[in-house]
Scaffold this motif. Structure first.
Motif, PDB file in Angstrom:
ATOM      1  N   ALA A  56       0.816  -1.216   0.000  1.00 14.05           N
ATOM      2  CA  ALA A  56       0.000   0.000   0.000  1.00 14.05           C
ATOM      3  C   ALA A  56       0.850   1.266   0.000  1.00 14.05           C
ATOM      4  N   ALA A  57       2.172   1.121  -0.148  1.00 15.82           N
ATOM      5  CA  ALA A  57       3.075   2.268  -0.072  1.00 15.82           C
ATOM      6  C   ALA A  57       2.739   3.387  -1.061  1.00 15.82           C
ATOM      7  N   PRO A  58       2.267   3.066  -2.287  1.00 19.72           N
ATOM      8  CA  PRO A  58       1.956   4.161  -3.220  1.00 19.72           C
ATOM      9  C   PRO A  58       0.721   4.975  -2.843  1.00 19.72           C
ATOM     10  N   ILE A  59      -0.063   4.505  -1.871  1.00 17.78           N
ATOM     11  CA  ILE A  59      -1.303   5.190  -1.495  1.00 17.78           C
ATOM     12  C   ILE A  59      -1.005   6.138  -0.337  1.00 17.78           C
ATOM     13  N   SER A  60      -1.378   7.377  -0.462  1.00 17.09           N
ATOM     14  CA  SER A  60      -1.064   8.368   0.563  1.00 17.09           C
ATOM     15  C   SER A  60      -2.178   8.472   1.596  1.00 17.09           C
ATOM     16  N   GLY A  61      -1.793   8.886   2.802  1.00 19.91           N
ATOM     17  CA  GLY A  61      -2.756   9.240   3.834  1.00 19.91           C
ATOM     18  C   GLY A  61      -3.469   8.094   4.509  1.00 19.91           C
ATOM     19  N   LEU A  62      -2.888   6.883   4.493  1.00 17.10           N
ATOM     20  CA  LEU A  62      -3.599   5.739   5.063  1.00 17.10           C
ATOM     21  C   LEU A  62      -3.518   5.687   6.588  1.00 17.10           C
ATOM     22  N   GLY A  63      -2.495   6.291   7.202  1.00 13.47           N
ATOM     23  CA  GLY A  63      -2.397   6.296   8.651  1.00 13.47           C
ATOM     24  C   GLY A  63      -2.248   4.895   9.218  1.00 13.47           C
ATOM     25  N   PHE A  64      -3.007   4.594  10.284  1.00 15.45           N
ATOM     26  CA  PHE A  64      -2.984   3.261  10.868  1.00 15.45           C
ATOM     27  C   PHE A  64      -3.382   2.232   9.812  1.00 15.45           C
ATOM     28  N   GLN A  65      -2.653   1.116   9.789  1.00 18.18           N
ATOM     29  CA  GLN A  65      -2.960   0.049   8.828  1.00 18.18           C
ATOM     30  C   GLN A  65      -2.866  -1.308   9.523  1.00 18.18           C
ATOM     31  N   GLY A  66      -3.572  -2.284   9.016  1.00 20.41           N
ATOM     32  CA  GLY A  66      -3.517  -3.631   9.568  1.00 20.41           C
ATOM     33  C   GLY A  66      -3.821  -4.659   8.505  1.00 20.41           C
ATOM     34  N   GLU A  67      -3.396  -5.886   8.762  1.00 23.33           N
ATOM     35  CA  GLU A  67      -3.654  -6.967   7.817  1.00 23.33           C
ATOM     36  C   GLU A  67      -3.999  -8.254   8.553  1.00 23.33           C
ATOM     37  N   ASN A  68      -5.040  -8.929   8.107  1.00 26.79           N
ATOM     38  CA  ASN A  68      -5.363 -10.297   8.502  1.00 26.79           C
ATOM     39  C   ASN A  68      -5.249 -11.186   7.272  1.00 26.79           C
ATOM     40  N   ILE A  69      -4.677 -12.370   7.417  1.00 26.45           N
ATOM     41  CA  ILE A  69      -4.649 -13.314   6.313  1.00 26.45           C
ATOM     42  C   ILE A  69      -5.116 -14.679   6.793  1.00 26.45           C
ATOM     43  N   ALA A  70      -5.568 -15.497   5.869  1.00 28.91           N
ATOM     44  CA  ALA A  70      -6.035 -16.846   6.201  1.00 28.91           C
ATOM     45  C   ALA A  70      -5.917 -17.724   4.969  1.00 28.91           C
ATOM     46  N   MET A  71      -5.898 -19.023   5.193  1.00 24.39           N
ATOM     47  CA  MET A  71      -5.784 -19.975   4.093  1.00 24.39           C
ATOM     48  C   MET A  71      -6.611 -21.213   4.411  1.00 24.39           C
ATOM     49  N   GLY A  72      -7.303 -21.738   3.394  1.00 28.37           N
ATOM     50  CA  GLY A  72      -7.973 -23.025   3.521  1.00 28.37           C
ATOM     51  C   GLY A  72      -9.444 -22.943   3.853  1.00 28.37           C
ATOM     52  N   TYR A  73      -9.948 -21.802   4.295  1.00 29.42           N
ATOM     53  CA  TYR A  73     -11.368 -21.675   4.604  1.00 29.42           C
ATOM     54  C   TYR A  73     -12.161 -21.539   3.300  1.00 29.42           C
ATOM     55  N   GLY A  74     -13.234 -22.305   3.177  1.00 28.19           N
ATOM     56  CA  GLY A  74     -13.951 -22.344   1.908  1.00 28.19           C
ATOM     57  C   GLY A  74     -15.037 -21.316   1.741  1.00 28.19           C
ATOM     58  N   SER A  75     -15.445 -20.644   2.824  1.00 27.09           N
ATOM     59  CA  SER A  75     -16.567 -19.702   2.731  1.00 27.09           C
ATOM     60  C   SER A  75     -16.270 -18.461   3.548  1.00 27.09           C
ATOM     61  N   ALA A  76     -17.021 -17.387   3.245  1.00 31.35           N
ATOM     62  CA  ALA A  76     -16.884 -16.143   4.001  1.00 31.35           C
ATOM     63  C   ALA A  76     -17.225 -16.369   5.473  1.00 31.35           C
ATOM     64  N   ALA A  77     -18.274 -17.149   5.735  1.00 38.58           N
ATOM     65  CA  ALA A  77     -18.695 -17.392   7.117  1.00 38.58           C
ATOM     66  C   ALA A  77     -17.622 -18.128   7.914  1.00 38.58           C
ATOM     67  N   SER A  78     -16.983 -19.131   7.294  1.00 39.68           N
ATOM     68  CA  SER A  78     -15.993 -19.923   8.030  1.00 39.68           C
ATOM     69  C   SER A  78     -14.730 -19.124   8.306  1.00 39.68           C
TER      70      SER A  78
END
Length: 356
Positions: free
Chosen positions: A118-140
């Motif tokens: 996200a470095a090219p985007i200005s003014g983002l301030g606080f940032q965070g990231e969640n990642i996951a793998m293997g879950y088949g649906s949005a609910a799971s």
């Protein structure tokens, strides 16, 4: 393979938190990282990146926007303002989720931290990231994130006002997820694009990434994984490893040799590229004798091992009849002898046959 690791957030202080969480009833990977500024070390790795890599699969915007609805539902319950799906951050999430699908880490394949996306985007301030793998649906995947303190903290943070969400399904059917948060008010709110099959290019630094190959030794195929080198003086760990399956066998873990060798655990140090070998334990089953009016001295059952011979079988008696043998059914079925190979998948019965 499913996975869950701690969430990442970018704050004023330079802190990194990594934690593996074993998901109940599944081998899962979720990664949430509370904040890390763009590092000088990351810039050095970027300068040394030596080739381009790519991954082909489906960018699933439908599932990404389903996650958005669930995020805002959870925030609403807590009295928090909803997050907007930003055009900018949707693009960041699209890039990151493709990278995560081949390299499960908040560190990018180039060696840069996740915030560099996200470095090219200005003014983002606080940032965070969640990642996951293997879950088949949005609910799971949301259930996994909400039951992990690091991920939940990012989702429920009042610091954030916009989000980008990525869902990527690779050609082997594996699903990866990314949530990228920022506290800027989105200048452009994204509408839901159509799902698309595409090839996404990313930079990779082969000096930074260790490769782990898997030989399942008769079990289901397992794809290679890639793990980041650690700073000088420390060692990377394998982390959560996939569990193959094999008919008639229980998986006994990954070892450094096909026979013997050392068993590898999540916290085992990884100092270079490696190949791991699956070890298996043949399952045992109980075979009960059904005597059909006959008599038998001793045990009315025997224990057999998958893939081996039945071995010596009981010889029952019945007044006025000769024992014909053991069969898999009372009528019809297949005859079982001492030399028959065990192919059953559960405890079973064999039936005595008689002739006058």
């Amino acid at each position: 393979m499913r996975g869950i690791m701690c969430g990442m957030e970018r704050k004023k202080k330079d802190k990194r938190m990594r934690a593996f969480v074993a998901a109940a009833l599944a081998v899962a990977l979720l990664l949430s990282l509370p904040v890390m500024p763009f590092s000088a070390a990351g810039k050095a790795y970027a300068a040394g990146m030596d080739y381009q890599s790519s991954v082909t699969g489906t960018t699933d915007y439908a599932k990404a926007f389903q996650v958005l609805e669930l995020v805002n539902s959870e925030r609403s319950k807590a009295g928090l303002e909803p997050l907007n799906m930003s055009v900018d951050l949707l693009g960041v999430a699209r890039q990151r989720v493709a990278e995560v699908s081949v390299y499960f880490s908040h560190t990018r394949p180039s060696g840069l931290d996740c915030f560099s996306a996200a470095a090219p985007i200005s003014g983002l301030g606080f940032q965070g990231e969640n990642i996951a793998m293997g879950y088949g649906s949005a609910a799971s995947v949301m259930n996994g994130w909400m039951n992990s303190p690091g991920h939940r903290s990012n989702i429920m943070s009042p610091n954030y006002r916009e989000i980008g969400i990525g869902c990527f399904i690779n050609q082997n059917g594996g699903t990866s997820w990314v949530q990228y948060f920022a506290d800027r008010s989105a200048s452009a709110v994204a509408s839901q694009p159509q799902n698309v099959i595409e090839t996404i290019i990313f930079a990779a630094n082969t000096d930074y990434v260790l490769s782990v190959q898997f030989d399942s030794c008769g079990g289901s195929p397992v794809q290679a994984i890639h793990i980041a080198h650690q700073p000088a003086g420390s060692a990377a760990a394998y982390g959560e490893l996939p569990a193959p399956t094999r008919t008639g066998y229980s998986f006994d873990g990954w070892y450094t040799a096909s026979s013997g060798g050392a068993k590898v655990a999540a916290d085992t140090p990884l100092t270079g590229n490696a190949t791991l070998y699956a070890h298996w334990i043949a399952k045992k089953f109980k075979v009960t004798y059904v005597l059909n009016k006959g008599k038998l001295k001793g045990k009315k059952y025997k224990t057999v091992t998958y893939g081996e011979r039945y071995g010596k079988l009981a010889k029952p008696t019945r007044a006025g009849y000769k024992f014909k043998g053991w069969y898999t059914k009372a009528k019809g079925g297949k005859k079982i002898t001492a030399n028959s190979k065990v192919t059953i998948q559960k405890n079973t019965k064999i039936y005595a046959r008689w002739r006058t």
